[in-house]
Each structure stands twice: as C-alpha cells, then as structure tokens.
Motif scaffolding. Structure first.
Motif, PDB file in Angstrom:
ATOM      1  N   PRO A   9       0.989  -1.058   0.014  1.00  0.00           N
ATOM      2  CA  PRO A   9      -0.197   0.058   0.088  1.00  0.00           C
ATOM      3  C   PRO A   9       1.039   1.155  -0.043  1.00  0.00           C
ATOM      4  CG  PRO A   9       0.010  -1.069   2.268  1.00  0.00           C
ATOM      5  CD  PRO A   9       0.737  -1.843   1.289  1.00  0.00           C
ATOM      6  N   PHE A  10       2.209   0.894   0.351  1.00  0.00           N
ATOM      7  CA  PHE A  10       2.941   2.114   0.113  1.00  0.00           C
ATOM      8  C   PHE A  10       3.660   2.700  -1.146  1.00  0.00           C
ATOM      9  CE2 PHE A  10       3.259  -0.052   4.328  1.00  0.00           C
ATOM     10  CZ  PHE A  10       2.335   0.542   5.133  1.00  0.00           C
ATOM     11  N   GLU A  11       3.689   1.724  -1.830  1.00  0.00           N
ATOM     12  CA  GLU A  11       4.044   1.748  -3.169  1.00  0.00           C
ATOM     13  C   GLU A  11       3.042   2.232  -4.451  1.00  0.00           C
ATOM     14  OE1 GLU A  11       4.589  -2.082  -5.543  1.00  0.00           O
ATOM     15  OE2 GLU A  11       5.233  -0.769  -7.202  1.00  0.00           O
ATOM     16  N   ARG A  12       1.772   1.979  -4.318  1.00  0.00           N
ATOM     17  CA  ARG A  12       0.788   2.536  -5.135  1.00  0.00           C
ATOM     18  C   ARG A  12      -0.659   2.516  -4.530  1.00  0.00           C
ATOM     19  NH1 ARG A  12       1.205  -1.751  -9.949  1.00  0.00           N
ATOM     20  NH2 ARG A  12       3.399  -1.945  -9.330  1.00  0.00           N
ATOM     21  N   ASN A  13      -1.593   2.662  -5.251  1.00  0.00           N
ATOM     22  CA  ASN A  13      -2.840   3.244  -4.863  1.00  0.00           C
ATOM     23  C   ASN A  13      -4.052   1.685  -4.791  1.00  0.00           C
ATOM     24  OD1 ASN A  13      -3.262   2.795  -7.490  1.00  0.00           O
ATOM     25  ND2 ASN A  13      -4.580   4.607  -7.833  1.00  0.00           N
ATOM     26  N   SER A  14      -3.355   0.588  -4.948  1.00  0.00           N
ATOM     27  CA  SER A  14      -4.434  -0.516  -4.991  1.00  0.00           C
ATOM     28  C   SER A  14      -4.995  -0.702  -3.939  1.00  0.00           C
ATOM     29  CB  SER A  14      -3.389  -1.849  -5.276  1.00  0.00           C
ATOM     30  OG  SER A  14      -2.609  -1.660  -6.363  1.00  0.00           O
ATOM     31  N   LEU A  15      -4.640  -0.431  -2.559  1.00  0.00           N
ATOM     32  CA  LEU A  15      -5.403  -0.494  -1.368  1.00  0.00           C
ATOM     33  C   LEU A  15      -6.656   0.299  -1.480  1.00  0.00           C
ATOM     34  CD1 LEU A  15      -5.836  -1.859   1.294  1.00  0.00           C
ATOM     35  CD2 LEU A  15      -4.581  -0.007   2.389  1.00  0.00           C
ATOM     36  N   ASP A  16      -6.357   1.662  -1.815  1.00  0.00           N
ATOM     37  CA  ASP A  16      -7.631   2.720  -1.767  1.00  0.00           C
ATOM     38  C   ASP A  16      -8.425   2.256  -2.860  1.00  0.00           C
ATOM     39  OD1 ASP A  16      -6.063   4.303  -0.185  1.00  0.00           O
ATOM     40  OD2 ASP A  16      -5.029   5.268  -1.672  1.00  0.00           O
ATOM     41  N   SER A  17      -8.046   1.958  -4.078  1.00  0.00           N
ATOM     42  CA  SER A  17      -8.928   1.239  -5.202  1.00  0.00           C
ATOM     43  C   SER A  17      -9.788   0.303  -4.613  1.00  0.00           C
ATOM     44  CB  SER A  17      -8.117   1.136  -6.585  1.00  0.00           C
ATOM     45  OG  SER A  17      -7.702   2.295  -6.781  1.00  0.00           O
ATOM     46  N   MET A  18      -9.216  -0.608  -4.015  1.00  0.00           N
ATOM     47  CA  MET A  18      -9.881  -1.970  -3.784  1.00  0.00           C
ATOM     48  C   MET A  18     -11.175  -1.609  -2.464  1.00  0.00           C
ATOM     49  SD  MET A  18      -8.357  -5.509  -2.025  1.00  0.00           S
ATOM     50  CE  MET A  18      -8.076  -4.844  -0.446  1.00  0.00           C
ATOM     51  N   ILE A  19     -10.361  -0.615  -1.496  1.00  0.00           N
ATOM     52  CA  ILE A  19     -11.377  -0.278  -0.524  1.00  0.00           C
ATOM     53  C   ILE A  19     -12.636   0.266  -1.130  1.00  0.00           C
ATOM     54  CG2 ILE A  19     -11.831   1.122   1.329  1.00  0.00           C
ATOM     55  CD1 ILE A  19      -8.883   0.476   2.066  1.00  0.00           C
ATOM     56  N   ARG A  20     -12.422   1.383  -2.121  1.00  0.00           N
ATOM     57  CA  ARG A  20     -13.384   2.267  -2.779  1.00  0.00           C
ATOM     58  C   ARG A  20     -14.523   1.495  -3.588  1.00  0.00           C
ATOM     59  NH1 ARG A  20      -9.884   5.214  -5.404  1.00  0.00           N
ATOM     60  NH2 ARG A  20     -10.649   4.621  -7.297  1.00  0.00           N
ATOM     61  N   LEU A  21     -13.849   0.206  -4.250  1.00  0.00           N
ATOM     62  CA  LEU A  21     -14.546  -0.445  -5.500  1.00  0.00           C
ATOM     63  C   LEU A  21     -15.176  -2.006  -5.010  1.00  0.00           C
ATOM     64  CD1 LEU A  21     -12.599   0.969  -8.401  1.00  0.00           C
ATOM     65  CD2 LEU A  21     -14.813   1.687  -7.473  1.00  0.00           C
ATOM     66  N   SER A  22     -14.943  -2.331  -3.708  1.00  0.00           N
ATOM     67  CA  SER A  22     -15.390  -3.574  -3.347  1.00  0.00           C
ATOM     68  C   SER A  22     -16.668  -3.503  -2.555  1.00  0.00           C
ATOM     69  CB  SER A  22     -13.938  -4.307  -2.518  1.00  0.00           C
ATOM     70  OG  SER A  22     -14.004  -3.551  -1.500  1.00  0.00           O
ATOM     71  N   LYS A  23     -17.576  -4.121  -2.833  1.00  0.00           N
ATOM     72  CA  LYS A  23     -18.846  -4.278  -1.948  1.00  0.00           C
ATOM     73  C   LYS A  23     -18.896  -4.979  -0.612  1.00  0.00           C
ATOM     74  CE  LYS A  23     -23.671  -5.171  -3.033  1.00  0.00           C
ATOM     75  NZ  LYS A  23     -24.379  -3.827  -2.684  1.00  0.00           N
ATOM     76  N   LYS A  24     -19.425  -4.113   0.119  1.00  0.00           N
ATOM     77  CA  LYS A  24     -19.627  -4.422   1.700  1.00  0.00           C
ATOM     78  C   LYS A  24     -19.673  -5.888   1.829  1.00  0.00           C
ATOM     79  CE  LYS A  24     -20.950  -2.647   5.835  1.00  0.00           C
ATOM     80  NZ  LYS A  24     -21.843  -1.416   6.753  1.00  0.00           N
ATOM     81  N   GLY A  25     -18.979  -6.627   2.483  1.00  0.00           N
ATOM     82  CA  GLY A  25     -19.444  -8.031   2.613  1.00  0.00           C
ATOM     83  C   GLY A  25     -18.371  -8.993   1.844  1.00  0.00           C
ATOM     84  N   SER A  26     -18.016  -8.556   0.695  1.00  0.00           N
ATOM     85  CA  SER A  26     -17.071  -9.468  -0.251  1.00  0.00           C
ATOM     86  C   SER A  26     -15.643  -9.417   0.411  1.00  0.00           C
ATOM     87  CB  SER A  26     -17.107  -8.793  -1.541  1.00  0.00           C
ATOM     88  OG  SER A  26     -16.588  -7.555  -1.587  1.00  0.00           O
ATOM     89  N   PRO A  27     -15.210 -10.820   0.587  1.00  0.00           N
ATOM     90  CA  PRO A  27     -13.928 -11.056   1.068  1.00  0.00           C
ATOM     91  C   PRO A  27     -12.778 -10.438   0.439  1.00  0.00           C
ATOM     92  CG  PRO A  27     -14.790 -12.931   0.036  1.00  0.00           C
ATOM     93  CD  PRO A  27     -15.789 -11.941  -0.242  1.00  0.00           C
ATOM     94  N   VAL A  28     -11.510 -10.112   1.367  1.00  0.00           N
ATOM     95  CA  VAL A  28     -10.706  -9.745   0.743  1.00  0.00           C
ATOM     96  C   VAL A  28      -9.302 -10.631   1.050  1.00  0.00           C
ATOM     97  CG1 VAL A  28      -8.818  -7.820   1.106  1.00  0.00           C
ATOM     98  CG2 VAL A  28     -11.412  -7.136   0.724  1.00  0.00           C
ATOM     99  N   LEU A  29      -8.409 -10.776   0.330  1.00  0.00           N
ATOM    100  CA  LEU A  29      -7.234 -11.432   0.413  1.00  0.00           C
ATOM    101  C   LEU A  29      -5.816 -10.574   0.194  1.00  0.00           C
ATOM    102  CD1 LEU A  29      -5.624 -14.247   1.293  1.00  0.00           C
ATOM    103  CD2 LEU A  29      -5.858 -14.908  -1.278  1.00  0.00           C
ATOM    104  N   LEU A  30      -5.158 -10.657   1.146  1.00  0.00           N
ATOM    105  CA  LEU A  30      -4.081  -9.831   0.899  1.00  0.00           C
ATOM    106  C   LEU A  30      -2.647 -10.722   0.487  1.00  0.00           C
ATOM    107  CD1 LEU A  30      -4.412  -7.201   3.875  1.00  0.00           C
ATOM    108  CD2 LEU A  30      -4.755  -7.141   1.414  1.00  0.00           C
TER     109      LEU A  30
END
Lengths: 143, 100, 110
Positions: B9-30
C-alpha cells in the motif's frame, strides 16, 4: 505459423458478464493496449461486457493523444470500436446483449477531468454504484 | 467476488482502489507485498481496520513468514490462511478480482 | 523486398505486407493482387475501400463480422456473408484483403 489450426469454439447460448477493468495510464505500460485488444477480440464471442475506467485508466480515453514524436502507435482511435460495439449491442433487438462503458466519478474528478474530456461517450458512476456493478460480474479482467 | 491485493500500500494506490470499489461483505485476500497492509502501526492501519469491519480480511501465511511478519504484528480481525485456505477461498467465491 | 509502382519503390515484409502503410497507392493494389492471383473487380474494390476507411478512422482492421455487415449494407444481403468474402479473397478476407489494401497484417484471427 502460416498453418491455420482448425479451431471451433461453440459459445452459442453461453452468455456471461465480463468486466474489463482499466486502471493504468496508456503508453507508460502495456496494460492499456493489452486490455483493449482483449475487449476487441472478446466482441466476437457476443458476451455482456462492461468496459470500465478507474484510477489512471481514465487517462486512456482522454481526447487528443498524439504519439507521433514517441514513435508509438496511437491506439486512442481504437476505443471508437468499443463505442461502435456498444451501439451495436444497444441496437440489436434480437439479442439481450448489454455493453456498458463506465468511468468512476471519483477517479475522474481526482484527475481534474470531466466527461467532456473523453473521446467516447461514457456512463459516469460513483464508487458505490460501480462496486455494485463489479460484484454482479461473472468475470473481471484487468490490470 | 473475492478481492485480492498483491501490492504494497506504500508503493501504489491498489489498497485505496480496492476499498473504494469492493462491495461491503465481499472477502479480501492480501498476498505477496499486499501483506504489509495488514501490519500494525502503519499509515494505512486505520483504513485496513475499517476494512476489517466491512469485509472478511485474509492474509497469506507463507508471504508473512517470508517477510518476517509475526502474527503478533497483524491488525486485529485479520485471518491468516495457508495455500489450502487460499484455494478454498477461490473455490468458494468463484469470481476474483486482482488489484495490481 | 519491394514493389515497384510508377517508378517508386515500396518496401514489403517477407509475406508481402507493405512496411510503411502511408505509401499505399491504388495502383499498388493491382500489383499485390496479381501476385496473389486475384483479379480485382468493383466488388473487391468496395471491400478494399471499406478496409482503408475503417483503418483510417480506428487504426485497426475490422473484425470479420464487422466487414461482413458493412458489405451487406453496401452490396446487398446476398453478398453479406463470410462465403462471399472468401470467394473474393480465397486466402481470407482479413489476411489477403488487408495485404492488397496496404494495411498491416491483422494480429487476431477473427
């Protein structure tokens, strides 16, 4: 290479919802062109398609690209084919095919852009609206 | 829809985009460099903690070990999975989206 | 490797596609067609014209079904078919017609 393999894909009757999620700017990396080619090829298989631009992906469809001095192909006009495919899908009454071209409002505004800056007609959706569309897809492809 | 993120998350905006565009309730794998997002005391810790409230958040164990991240350094509510667990998540949720 | 047209030399690759697509002139179509053993008729020219206009606008060759549709519109429904296009260009409307029309070799097969 010259030999054409005899391949037959029977995709008739199979219809899935595909999203092509563009998140990278054009020219700097190969993502944009690769996804664009994927969209154009997939058009032949008559599937539902959402071509979506978020993050730096919104820069792909900004008007007025000129790559002559870079000596790279300007693939900006190729997005016009997507627009035409969408019009085709909209106009074909026998088919229930749906094509959408979507831009995320937050990504667009963060970059000081409006829909007038784009070379093709787009649907502008908020993050929350787009999240619903993404959740509804069968396949999401992108980078 | 399983959302996966493999970039720091310190290299690019992937985390922000995922948070913005994932629907509440859908699972996330890091996974891969994405696992750094799950650690305590970072500038993105509040964001990830909020995400844990809206999504089941998983992190891939082998990627933690490789990066010397002990489980005691993970934010509360994050679940560690092994490769078998990764496969189960994919099978269970079918459709995936990778935030590169 | 090059074609000679009106005293001008136009380079092509090992398959006969011209390397600089801006050098194409209508006379060149006749020369390439002859090497491909295709006799150019008005129907061939309709296809060539469509391919060139489409490429000019979109910077890519059309998919076959787009070409079929365009031919149908222009030349009538009985000609709007894959079969008809293959009769005009036996080695494939994409590959052979693009070569004659001076466009790059299409990358896809559809």
């Amino acid at each position: 290479m010259s030999e054409e393999p005899d391949l037959h894909f029977d995709t008739e009757g199979i219809k899935k919802k595909f999203m092509f999620l563009n998140r990278k700017a054009p020219y700097g990396t190969v993502y944009a062109l690769e996804i664009l080619e994927m969209v154009l090829i997939s058009a032949a298989f008559e599937q539902h398609a959402c071509i979506t631009f978020v993050d730096d992906g919104v820069y792909q469809i900004v008007k007025g690209h000129d790559t002559k001095a870079l000596n790279m192909k300007n693939f900006s006009p190729m997005y016009g084919v997507i627009e035409m495919e969408k019009e085709d899908a909209d106009g074909d009454e026998d088919e229930d095919m749906v094509w959408r071209i979507i831009v995320e409002k937050e990504s667009m505004e963060a970059r000081g852009l409006t829909a007038d800056n784009f070379s093709i007609d787009v649907e502008v959706l908020s993050s929350a609206e787009l999240a619903d569309v993404i959740e509804d897809m069968d396949v999401v492809l992108g980078g | 829809m399983l959302h996966m993120m493999n970039k720091s998350p310190f290299e690019r905006n992937s985390l922000d985009s995922m948070i913005r565009l994932s629907k509440k309730g859908s699972p996330v794998l890091l996974l891969e460099d994405g696992v750094y997002a799950a650690t305590k005391g970072t500038t993105v810790a509040d964001q990830v903690t909020a995400m844990v409230g809206d999504h089941a958040v998983y992190v891939l164990g082998p990627d933690l070990q490789a990066r010397a991240i002990g489980e005691d350094r993970l934010l509360d509510g994050v679940t560690v999975v092994d490769y078998g667990g990764f496969v189960d998540l994919v099978v269970e949720h079918g459709t995936t989206q990778s935030w590169l | 490797m090059a074609y000679e047209v009106n005293g001008q030399t136009i380079e092509h690759d090992e398959e006969g596609y011209i390397t600089d697509i801006t050098q194409w002139v209508p006379e060149l179509a006749g020369i390439i067609a002859k090497e491909e053993e295709v006799d150019l008729t008005d129907e061939h020219w309709e296809v060539i014209k469509f391919l060139r206009e489409y490429y000019d606008e979109y910077q890519i060759a059309p998919a076959i079904r787009v070409l079929v549709k365009a031919v149908k519109k222009k030349l009538g429904p009985e000609r709007g078919s894959n079969k008809y296009l293959y009769e005009l260009f036996p080695y494939g409307p994409a590959k052979q017609a693009c070569k004659i029309a001076g466009l790059p070799k299409p990358t896809g097969c559809i």
